[in-house]
Design a protein around this motif. Structure first.
Motif, PDB file in Angstrom:
ATOM      1  N   PRO A  23       0.824  -1.215   0.000  1.00 58.27           N
ATOM      2  CA  PRO A  23       0.000   0.000   0.000  1.00 58.27           C
ATOM      3  C   PRO A  23       0.860   1.268   0.000  1.00 58.27           C
ATOM      4  O   PRO A  23       1.996   1.255   0.471  1.00 58.27           O
ATOM      5  CB  PRO A  23      -0.814  -0.122   1.285  1.00 58.27           C
ATOM      6  CG  PRO A  23       0.049  -0.962   2.179  1.00 58.27           C
ATOM      7  CD  PRO A  23       0.756  -1.930   1.279  1.00 58.27           C
ATOM      8  N   GLU A  24       0.278   2.343  -0.528  1.00 56.90           N
ATOM      9  CA  GLU A  24       1.015   3.590  -0.671  1.00 56.90           C
ATOM     10  C   GLU A  24       1.459   4.152   0.661  1.00 56.90           C
ATOM     11  O   GLU A  24       2.466   4.864   0.747  1.00 56.90           O
ATOM     12  CB  GLU A  24       0.140   4.611  -1.406  1.00 56.90           C
ATOM     13  CG  GLU A  24       0.860   5.889  -1.781  1.00 56.90           C
ATOM     14  CD  GLU A  24       0.013   6.805  -2.635  1.00 56.90           C
ATOM     15  OE1 GLU A  24       0.298   8.020  -2.665  1.00 56.90           O
ATOM     16  OE2 GLU A  24      -0.948   6.322  -3.269  1.00 56.90           O
ATOM     17  N   SER A  25       0.725   3.829   1.726  1.00 56.77           N
ATOM     18  CA  SER A  25       1.034   4.356   3.058  1.00 56.77           C
ATOM     19  C   SER A  25       2.279   3.727   3.673  1.00 56.77           C
ATOM     20  O   SER A  25       2.798   4.215   4.678  1.00 56.77           O
ATOM     21  CB  SER A  25      -0.156   4.124   3.995  1.00 56.77           C
ATOM     22  OG  SER A  25      -0.463   2.734   4.077  1.00 56.77           O
ATOM     23  N   SER A  26       2.789   2.664   3.081  1.00 54.13           N
ATOM     24  CA  SER A  26       3.946   1.985   3.653  1.00 54.13           C
ATOM     25  C   SER A  26       5.166   2.900   3.622  1.00 54.13           C
ATOM     26  O   SER A  26       5.536   3.421   2.562  1.00 54.13           O
ATOM     27  CB  SER A  26       4.244   0.694   2.896  1.00 54.13           C
ATOM     28  OG  SER A  26       5.440   0.112   3.369  1.00 54.13           O
ATOM     29  N   PRO A  27       5.843   3.094   4.744  1.00 54.19           N
ATOM     30  CA  PRO A  27       7.040   3.936   4.761  1.00 54.19           C
ATOM     31  C   PRO A  27       8.254   3.235   4.171  1.00 54.19           C
ATOM     32  O   PRO A  27       9.259   3.884   3.867  1.00 54.19           O
ATOM     33  CB  PRO A  27       7.248   4.214   6.254  1.00 54.19           C
ATOM     34  CG  PRO A  27       6.659   3.022   6.937  1.00 54.19           C
ATOM     35  CD  PRO A  27       5.486   2.595   6.088  1.00 54.19           C
ATOM     36  N   THR A  28       8.181   1.924   4.014  1.00 52.30           N
ATOM     37  CA  THR A  28       9.297   1.156   3.465  1.00 52.30           C
ATOM     38  C   THR A  28       8.884   0.536   2.130  1.00 52.30           C
ATOM     39  O   THR A  28       7.699   0.417   1.811  1.00 52.30           O
ATOM     40  CB  THR A  28       9.726   0.048   4.438  1.00 52.30           C
ATOM     41  OG1 THR A  28       8.605  -0.802   4.712  1.00 52.30           O
ATOM     42  CG2 THR A  28      10.233   0.654   5.740  1.00 52.30           C
ATOM     43  N   VAL A  29       9.880   0.131   1.379  1.00 53.35           N
ATOM     44  CA  VAL A  29       9.622  -0.444   0.055  1.00 53.35           C
ATOM     45  C   VAL A  29       8.846  -1.749   0.190  1.00 53.35           C
ATOM     46  O   VAL A  29       9.150  -2.596   1.043  1.00 53.35           O
ATOM     47  CB  VAL A  29      10.953  -0.679  -0.685  1.00 53.35           C
ATOM     48  CG1 VAL A  29      10.713  -1.406  -2.008  1.00 53.35           C
ATOM     49  CG2 VAL A  29      11.663   0.645  -0.921  1.00 53.35           C
ATOM     50  N   THR A  30       7.829  -1.909  -0.648  1.00 53.84           N
ATOM     51  CA  THR A  30       6.935  -3.064  -0.595  1.00 53.84           C
ATOM     52  C   THR A  30       7.263  -4.060  -1.713  1.00 53.84           C
ATOM     53  O   THR A  30       7.890  -3.700  -2.712  1.00 53.84           O
ATOM     54  CB  THR A  30       5.482  -2.592  -0.742  1.00 53.84           C
ATOM     55  OG1 THR A  30       5.377  -1.737  -1.897  1.00 53.84           O
ATOM     56  CG2 THR A  30       5.047  -1.810   0.492  1.00 53.84           C
ATOM     57  N   PRO A  31       6.839  -5.315  -1.575  1.00 56.46           N
ATOM     58  CA  PRO A  31       7.105  -6.309  -2.621  1.00 56.46           C
ATOM     59  C   PRO A  31       6.512  -5.948  -3.981  1.00 56.46           C
ATOM     60  O   PRO A  31       7.046  -6.335  -5.011  1.00 56.46           O
ATOM     61  CB  PRO A  31       6.485  -7.587  -2.059  1.00 56.46           C
ATOM     62  CG  PRO A  31       6.502  -7.401  -0.575  1.00 56.46           C
ATOM     63  CD  PRO A  31       6.254  -5.934  -0.367  1.00 56.46           C
ATOM     64  N   VAL A  32       5.396  -5.209  -3.975  1.00 52.45           N
ATOM     65  CA  VAL A  32       4.787  -4.738  -5.212  1.00 52.45           C
ATOM     66  C   VAL A  32       4.944  -3.222  -5.279  1.00 52.45           C
ATOM     67  O   VAL A  32       4.595  -2.508  -4.333  1.00 52.45           O
ATOM     68  CB  VAL A  32       3.293  -5.111  -5.294  1.00 52.45           C
ATOM     69  CG1 VAL A  32       2.655  -4.515  -6.553  1.00 52.45           C
ATOM     70  CG2 VAL A  32       3.127  -6.623  -5.272  1.00 52.45           C
ATOM     71  N   VAL A  33       5.485  -2.722  -6.385  1.00 55.69           N
ATOM     72  CA  VAL A  33       5.645  -1.289  -6.597  1.00 55.69           C
ATOM     73  C   VAL A  33       4.873  -0.894  -7.854  1.00 55.69           C
ATOM     74  O   VAL A  33       4.914  -1.597  -8.869  1.00 55.69           O
ATOM     75  CB  VAL A  33       7.128  -0.896  -6.730  1.00 55.69           C
ATOM     76  CG1 VAL A  33       7.275   0.561  -7.158  1.00 55.69           C
ATOM     77  CG2 VAL A  33       7.853  -1.129  -5.411  1.00 55.69           C
ATOM     78  N   VAL A  34       4.153   0.226  -7.779  1.00 57.89           N
ATOM     79  CA  VAL A  34       3.345   0.725  -8.890  1.00 57.89           C
ATOM     80  C   VAL A  34       4.107   1.827  -9.619  1.00 57.89           C
ATOM     81  O   VAL A  34       4.600   2.769  -8.991  1.00 57.89           O
ATOM     82  CB  VAL A  34       1.995   1.262  -8.390  1.00 57.89           C
ATOM     83  CG1 VAL A  34       1.150   1.777  -9.559  1.00 57.89           C
ATOM     84  CG2 VAL A  34       1.239   0.187  -7.614  1.00 57.89           C
ATOM     85  N   VAL A  35       4.219   1.688 -10.941  1.00 57.99           N
ATOM     86  CA  VAL A  35       4.819   2.710 -11.798  1.00 57.99           C
ATOM     87  C   VAL A  35       3.685   3.388 -12.564  1.00 57.99           C
ATOM     88  O   VAL A  35       2.889   2.716 -13.221  1.00 57.99           O
ATOM     89  CB  VAL A  35       5.821   2.090 -12.794  1.00 57.99           C
ATOM     90  CG1 VAL A  35       6.387   3.162 -13.726  1.00 57.99           C
ATOM     91  CG2 VAL A  35       6.946   1.380 -12.046  1.00 57.99           C
ATOM     92  N   ARG A  36       3.613   4.734 -12.463  1.00 55.35           N
ATOM     93  CA  ARG A  36       2.494   5.460 -13.070  1.00 55.35           C
ATOM     94  C   ARG A  36       2.982   6.469 -14.115  1.00 55.35           C
ATOM     95  O   ARG A  36       3.883   7.273 -13.833  1.00 55.35           O
ATOM     96  CB  ARG A  36       1.701   6.208 -11.999  1.00 55.35           C
ATOM     97  CG  ARG A  36       1.293   5.349 -10.813  1.00 55.35           C
ATOM     98  CD  ARG A  36       0.360   6.072  -9.880  1.00 55.35           C
ATOM     99  NE  ARG A  36       0.885   7.358  -9.431  1.00 55.35           N
ATOM    100  CZ  ARG A  36       0.222   8.210  -8.639  1.00 55.35           C
ATOM    101  NH1 ARG A  36      -0.980   7.881  -8.200  1.00 55.35           N
ATOM    102  NH2 ARG A  36       0.770   9.354  -8.282  1.00 55.35           N
ATOM    103  N   LEU A  37       2.409   6.429 -15.301  1.00 54.21           N
ATOM    104  CA  LEU A  37       2.609   7.504 -16.266  1.00 54.21           C
ATOM    105  C   LEU A  37       1.937   8.737 -15.683  1.00 54.21           C
ATOM    106  O   LEU A  37       0.792   8.673 -15.253  1.00 54.21           O
ATOM    107  CB  LEU A  37       1.977   7.136 -17.609  1.00 54.21           C
ATOM    108  CG  LEU A  37       2.314   5.745 -18.171  1.00 54.21           C
ATOM    109  CD1 LEU A  37       1.636   5.552 -19.528  1.00 54.21           C
ATOM    110  CD2 LEU A  37       3.805   5.541 -18.264  1.00 54.21           C
ATOM    111  N   ASP A  38       2.641   9.870 -15.675  1.00 53.39           N
ATOM    112  CA  ASP A  38       2.131  10.998 -14.894  1.00 53.39           C
ATOM    113  C   ASP A  38       2.319  12.327 -15.635  1.00 53.39           C
ATOM    114  O   ASP A  38       3.118  13.172 -15.251  1.00 53.39           O
ATOM    115  CB  ASP A  38       2.835  11.027 -13.533  1.00 53.39           C
ATOM    116  CG  ASP A  38       2.028  11.765 -12.469  1.00 53.39           C
ATOM    117  OD1 ASP A  38       1.074  12.472 -12.835  1.00 53.39           O
ATOM    118  OD2 ASP A  38       2.369  11.628 -11.279  1.00 53.39           O
TER     119      ASP A  38
END
Length: 301
Positions: A23-38
């Motif tokens: 989840p985005e609220s995680s302060p540490t790197v998560t196993p799943v990361v989302v890459v967004r065109l922005d």
């Protein structure tokens, strides 16, 4: 030199894209990361700057041991646009020598193909041109039922790019690929021409949650070594059943040796618990891998 990984992908500053933990609220790197065109003001249209950022992001995520799966989507909260294709407002490419020119979209596709983590493309809105071709190297594609999609190159006087002449016919078949690129038409994601391209077509608000669920499953339950090797078997595999038999036998034997992920896979199955895979293609490299040679695509002039 080993790459330097960020403490947080939420705060990593790369032009024209953004990254988020899940989840985005995680302060540490998560196993799943989302890459967004922005690029919201331009309907997330593609630029060479965006392409360079995507190449850098995939390179980092590929090597980061904390990350096990990636989701590609756009930052469009309304789920209307994934990528409106190339941003023509920026003018033509300045390189006029065909022997020196390297398609920017192709560098993105190669970075995706070489990424050691599975990538799930969450196509949460309209996608045309490179907005479609940049998703082809992904492991899985999930699309919005409201998305309009097209390989529009023939209607612009271009040709296929971003390595799509390799990926598209392998994913949908030569007949559908010829139809899609020769008409250059835009179709709804629900059209039968896309039946082999999208693993799931869901309501717009369900695209990202569906993609995240798939990515979570891969991050939790699959061996990175297995998924990488099998992707290469599919795209870079032998040309005959006999050659396939020889390759599969060699790789299968390597993957069942002691201290490989297969030992944990069998043990976790017998103990009826989720596996805890730790293998990477570097620390559990199968015998003879890679069995293919990567072509040097850098300009020689």
């Amino acid at each position: 030199m080993a790459p330097s990984f960020p403490d947080s992908y939420n705060t990593l500053d790369l032009p024209e894209i953004s990254l988020r933990h899940h989840p985005e609220s995680s302060p540490t790197v998560t196993p799943v990361v989302v890459v967004r065109l922005d690029r919201p003001k331009s309907r997330h249209a593609y630029t060479e700057v965006m392409g360079a950022s995507l190449v850098q992001a995939y390179g980092l995520l590929s090597e980061d041991p904390r990350v096990r799966a990636v989701v590609l989507t756009s930052a469009d909260a309304s789920n209307k646009f994934f990528c409106a294709g190339m941003d023509f407002a920026l003018g033509p490419n300045p390189e006029t020598n065909p022997l020196r020119y390297r398609d920017s979209g192709g560098t993105v596709s190669l970075a995706m193909d070489r990424c050691r983590k599975p990538i799930v493309a969450a196509i949460n809105g309209a996608a045309v041109g490179i907005g479609m071709t940049m998703t082809l190297p992904a492991t899985v594609r999930v699309a919005s039922s409201q998305a309009k999609c097209g390989f529009v190159f023939s209607q612009r006087g271009f040709c296929m790019e971003a390595c799509s002449s390799f990926f598209l016919p392998r994913l949908v078949g030569a007949s559908k690929a010829m139809h899609l690129v020769s008409t250059g038409a835009v179709y709804p994601a629900t059209h039968r021409l896309f039946s082999e391209l999208f693993s799931e077509v869901v309501e717009p608000e369900l695209v990202l949650p569906t993609a995240l669920k798939i990515a979570e499953g891969m991050a939790t339950n699959t061996s990175l070594v297995s998924t990488q090797v099998m992707k290469d078997m599919i795209y870079r595999g032998p040309s005959s059943p006999e050659e396939a038999h020889l390759l599969e036998s060699k790789i299968f034997c390597s993957l069942t040796l002691p201290n490989t992920d297969s030992a944990e896979g069998i043990k976790s199955f017998l103990e009826k618990r989720p596996p805890k895979f730790v293998g990477t293609i570097d620390n559990q490299r199968p015998y003879g891998y890679p069995w293919y040679s990567e072509l040097d695509v850098r300009p020689k002039l």
